[in-house]
Design a protein around this motif. Structure first.
Motif, PDB file in Angstrom:
ATOM      1  N   ILE A 264      -8.770   6.656   5.473  1.00  0.00           N
ATOM      2  CA  ILE A 264      -8.669   5.192   5.529  1.00  0.00           C
ATOM      3  C   ILE A 264      -7.208   4.781   5.695  1.00  0.00           C
ATOM      4  O   ILE A 264      -6.880   3.861   6.447  1.00  0.00           O
ATOM      5  N   GLU A 265      -6.332   5.480   5.002  1.00  0.00           N
ATOM      6  CA  GLU A 265      -4.905   5.203   5.128  1.00  0.00           C
ATOM      7  C   GLU A 265      -4.431   5.430   6.568  1.00  0.00           C
ATOM      8  O   GLU A 265      -3.699   4.614   7.130  1.00  0.00           O
ATOM      9  N   TRP A 266      -4.876   6.547   7.171  1.00  0.00           N
ATOM     10  CA  TRP A 266      -4.509   6.819   8.565  1.00  0.00           C
ATOM     11  C   TRP A 266      -5.012   5.711   9.487  1.00  0.00           C
ATOM     12  O   TRP A 266      -4.285   5.232  10.357  1.00  0.00           O
ATOM     13  N   ALA A 267      -6.256   5.302   9.290  1.00  0.00           N
ATOM     14  CA  ALA A 267      -6.830   4.252  10.136  1.00  0.00           C
ATOM     15  C   ALA A 267      -6.046   2.953  10.009  1.00  0.00           C
ATOM     16  O   ALA A 267      -5.809   2.254  11.006  1.00  0.00           O
ATOM     17  N   LYS A 268      -5.605   2.635   8.800  1.00  0.00           N
ATOM     18  CA  LYS A 268      -4.903   1.375   8.599  1.00  0.00           C
ATOM     19  C   LYS A 268      -3.490   1.400   9.181  1.00  0.00           C
ATOM     20  O   LYS A 268      -3.043   0.426   9.787  1.00  0.00           O
ATOM     21  N   VAL A 269      -2.770   2.521   9.022  1.00  0.00           N
ATOM     22  CA  VAL A 269      -1.404   2.551   9.549  1.00  0.00           C
ATOM     23  C   VAL A 269      -1.396   2.644  11.069  1.00  0.00           C
ATOM     24  O   VAL A 269      -0.430   2.232  11.719  1.00  0.00           O
TER      25      VAL A 269
ATOM     26  N   GLU B  59      15.210   8.391   9.388  1.00  0.00           N
ATOM     27  CA  GLU B  59      13.992   9.188   9.617  1.00  0.00           C
ATOM     28  C   GLU B  59      13.038   8.474  10.576  1.00  0.00           C
ATOM     29  O   GLU B  59      11.832   8.381  10.336  1.00  0.00           O
ATOM     30  N   PHE B  60      13.577   7.997  11.688  1.00  0.00           N
ATOM     31  CA  PHE B  60      12.801   7.173  12.607  1.00  0.00           C
ATOM     32  C   PHE B  60      11.672   7.958  13.271  1.00  0.00           C
ATOM     33  O   PHE B  60      10.734   7.364  13.795  1.00  0.00           O
ATOM     34  N   GLN B  61      11.748   9.291  13.255  1.00  0.00           N
ATOM     35  CA  GLN B  61      10.669  10.087  13.839  1.00  0.00           C
ATOM     36  C   GLN B  61       9.396  10.000  13.005  1.00  0.00           C
ATOM     37  O   GLN B  61       8.319  10.382  13.469  1.00  0.00           O
ATOM     38  N   ASP B  62       9.504   9.492  11.771  1.00  0.00           N
ATOM     39  CA  ASP B  62       8.349   9.410  10.881  1.00  0.00           C
ATOM     40  C   ASP B  62       7.732   8.014  10.816  1.00  0.00           C
ATOM     41  O   ASP B  62       6.841   7.760   9.996  1.00  0.00           O
ATOM     42  N   VAL B  63       8.184   7.099  11.658  1.00  0.00           N
ATOM     43  CA  VAL B  63       7.643   5.735  11.645  1.00  0.00           C
ATOM     44  C   VAL B  63       6.228   5.731  12.208  1.00  0.00           C
ATOM     45  O   VAL B  63       5.947   6.374  13.228  1.00  0.00           O
ATOM     46  N   ASN B  64       5.327   5.007  11.547  1.00  0.00           N
ATOM     47  CA  ASN B  64       3.967   4.870  12.070  1.00  0.00           C
ATOM     48  C   ASN B  64       3.802   3.490  12.724  1.00  0.00           C
ATOM     49  O   ASN B  64       4.681   2.626  12.589  1.00  0.00           O
TER      50      ASN B  64
END
Length: 697
Positions: free
Chosen positions: A141-146, A223-228
């Protein structure tokens, strides 16, 4: 410090970052190249030259520890007014401030964990999930929301992304929809909803957006490579089309794609901002040339982030070592995981005896379940350890007491004994009242843990005094309170046990990378080329955590006596060379278990045992067993006496699981006692007769 002083000591590339005070700016920074130094000096240089006022700067990162480090460095550089926060902390601050004006009423309650609400949603949908399944569905659910997918398009999103859902996609979509319904009905807000709501408030209320845009005019994102996608949406809303944006990242350290993070925003930054200044940091000041060479080899064999397209090739970073030569990385192969853990514990003990502080040693693994074997091995070897992610430092009773004492001493203005003392002596004097001593207590029990907490505070005072000789107790207490608010703990004295994901952003003198076998790294469910490459980057992150000593190892079997069918990770192909060695299991272990084919079977039902506790008990956790409770009580009392006499924690003598296994089997001879997992030759010689006497009693 003046503007020119801020630039002193920077290398040419770091200086180029610091002097690029106007955006857009993209900093591609390899591991150990001083990216935090470069961006903090850039912010300080911009404020000291008048390019921007400190209160107009918002520096964003991903962890409270990293945000605390940014604030501490900026304070030392003369830019204390800069806001350095995580995405969520910055969003919550704005949302809390504007809520009474734009919404009114009671604000929603923030939930830190989705699991209980997901459980309620699953029950409402007529579904029954276990604890691990609930955790997986919550993560989904977290993945779907981000990634900005709603329940109605979740199934299509999973299919298009080649993602494997933890349960039937239709069921997950139903639970997701019910989760959102219950969350709204109960006036709850999760972390993703917090970001979404902040974006909505800014987009729907122009007067709020104007106030935020006036407040923050200068943005730095680490850490811009980790932005969703959701974080990128919030960032774009904050920036509002302006150019004062500096992003920093390393495409080689993209390891959170499974959470929705994507390196595309970093790799394609110049497409979105054609006039951007791009600076590469490749001088590695952290690791020896031997470690750097291995890191370059491992990452160089891969295809790069994402699909290995033109952007990835254009932004390729190859580190250049700046330190003196050090020892070559060591490769070790073991018969089983227990042998691997025992040898790692022995070698960690040897490093400590040679002068490497325990807190400068780490054991890193791919999955958290691997830690249990190493906890037992380190405890048996008398090596203190810290499991990353355990109790928060500033919530420990001794730390709370010490902070209260230091705060009180600040208000009192000191006393006759501390008058004329420097910061270090003053802090140590106050900590004496909390039980601190110059020498640590013997053993590794609660007293040692308490001392280590206080020693960490004393060390922090030494670090602060070295950075700012004029600092006094008020400044130290302010630093502690700021760190407590951000949960930015000082390092503790103990070997660190951590997953490769949790190790990102940290570094140690010596690193043991364990379990480097096919199926573990890359993990067995990494199937697509993109997923496999992310696993390669995980290994790269692990390698680049080491300053000097680096050990890479794998086991051919999971359990002692098991079939040795494992192969070393494909990422090590062609790299181990002649330094690879084969370390067999200890003779006593081999003698006891070679007759068994495959994993140890349960003595009740015969099922193969995989969990360490089950192997120790000799049965499945849920299989019935006769327990001699009187014997167990005698064993526990005996262990308490022995641990007190030897001044070691009780678990160093025998763990609870080992005592339970003894009480269940009630052995009558040394041979029977030796069959119990966790009782090796050393403990058999040391305690065997005493244990058998208790069994006979």
């Amino acid at each position: 410090m003046d503007a020119e002083g801020v630039l002193a000591g920077l290398d040419p590339d770091q200086r180029a970052v610091a002097e690029a005070v106007h955006g857009p700016v993209c900093v591609l920074a390899g591991a150990g190249t001083g990216k935090t130094r470069a961006i903090t000096h850039r912010i300080a240089h911009a404020t000291l030259t008048g390019a921007v006022a400190p209160q107009r700067v918002l520096a964003v990162t991903f962890t409270t520890r990293a945000a605390g480090e940014l604030r501490a460095r900026l304070h030392r550089l003369g830019a204390p007014g800069v806001q350095a926060r995580t995405f969520h902390a910055a969003a919550l601050r704005q949302l809390s401030y504007f809520w009474p004006r734009v919404v009114g009423g009671d604000p929603p309650r923030i939930i830190e964990s989705k699991i209980s609400l997901v459980a309620d949603a699953a029950r409402a949908c007529g579904l029954s999930y276990g604890r691990s399944e609930l955790r997986d569905v919550a993560s989904e659910i977290e993945w779907a929301k981000v990634t900005q997918h709603r329940p109605e398009d979740y199934a299509a999103a999973v299919a298009s992304s080649s993602r494997k859902a933890p349960a039937d996609v239709v069921d997950v979509a139903r639970v997701y929809a019910m989760y959102e319904q219950l969350r709204r009905e109960r006036n709850l807000l999760d972390f993703e909803g917090m970001l979404e709501l902040t974006v909505a408030v800014l987009l729907e209320h122009p007067e709020v957006a104007r106030q935020v845009h006036d407040q923050y005019r200068y943005f730095v994102v680490d850490e811009f490579q980790d932005v969703n996608p959701l974080q990128k949406l919030l960032l774009d809303t904050w920036v509002g089309g302006r150019k004062e944006l500096c992003v920093v990242g390393d495409p080689n350290q993209t390891i959170y794609s499974f959470t929705g993070a994507t390196p595309s925003y970093l790799l394609d930054f110049t497409q979105d901002h054609p006039d951007a200044t791009v600076v590469k940091l490749v001088r590695d000041y952290r690791s020896t040339p031997q470690v750097v060479q291995l890191a370059n080899q491992v990452i160089g064999q891969g295809r790069g982030p994402g699909t290995g397209g033109a952007s990835a090739r254009r932004h390729k970073l190859e580190l250049v070592a700046q330190r003196e030569d050090g020892p070559e990385p060591v490769y070790n192969e073991y018969d089983d995981e227990v042998a691997e853990a025992d040898d790692v514990a022995r070698r960690a003990r040897k490093l400590i005896d040679e002068g490497v502080p325990a807190r400068e040693i780490a054991v890193l693994f791919r999955i958290n379940a691997q830690s249990e074997t190493y906890e037992a091995a380190l405890a048996a070897a008398g090596v203190p350890y810290v499991l990353r992610g355990a109790e928060r430092f500033f919530e420990r009773p001794e730390v709370r007491e010490a902070v209260i004492r230091l705060r009180g001493a600040t208000r009192a203005g000191g006393d006759a004994e501390t008058e004329g003392m420097g910061l270090i002596q003053t802090v140590r004097h106050v900590l004496l009242g909390a039980g601190f001593t110059d020498r640590p207590p013997e053993g590794a029990g609660a007293a040692r843990a308490r001392w280590e907490s206080l020693a960490a505070l004393a060390q922090l005072a030494e670090d602060m005094a070295a950075d700012d000789p004029k600092a006094g107790l008020p400044e130290f207490v302010a630093e502690l309170e700021e760190r407590a608010a951000a949960q930015h703990a000082p390092p503790l004295e103990g070997v660190t046990l951590a997953s490769l994901h949790a190790a990102k952003g940290l570094e140690w003198d010596a690193v043991f990378l364990i379990g480097l076998a096919e199926g573990t790294l890359p993990i067995i469910y990494a199937e697509t080329p993109e997923q496999v490459e992310e696993e390669r980057r995980l290994l790269y992150v692990g390698i680049t955590r080491a300053r000097a000593h680096l050990s890479l190892s794998w086991a051919l079997a999971r359990a002692p006596g098991g079939a040795r069918f494992r192969k070393p990770s494909r990422f090590l192909d062609g790299l181990t060379g002649k330094t690879a060695t084969h370390t067999p299991a200890r003779a006593d272990r081999t003698k006891r278990r070679t007759a068994k084919a495959g994993p140890q079977p349960c003595r009740i039902c015969g099922r193969p045992l995989t969990a360490a506790v089950e192997r120790k008990l000799g049965r499945c956790a849920d299989c019935p067993a006769d327990l001699n409770e009187d014997l167990l009580m005698r064993l526990q009392d005996w262990r308490t006496e022995v641990s007190a006499e030897q001044k070691v924690p009780a678990y160093v003598v025998f763990t609870d699981a080992t005592l339970q296994a003894i009480a269940e089997r009630d052995p009558g001879s040394m041979e029977e006692l030796a069959q119990i997992a966790g009782i090796g030759r050393v403990k058999l010689d040391k305690y065997g007769e005493q244990v058998l006497a208790l069994c006979g009693g």
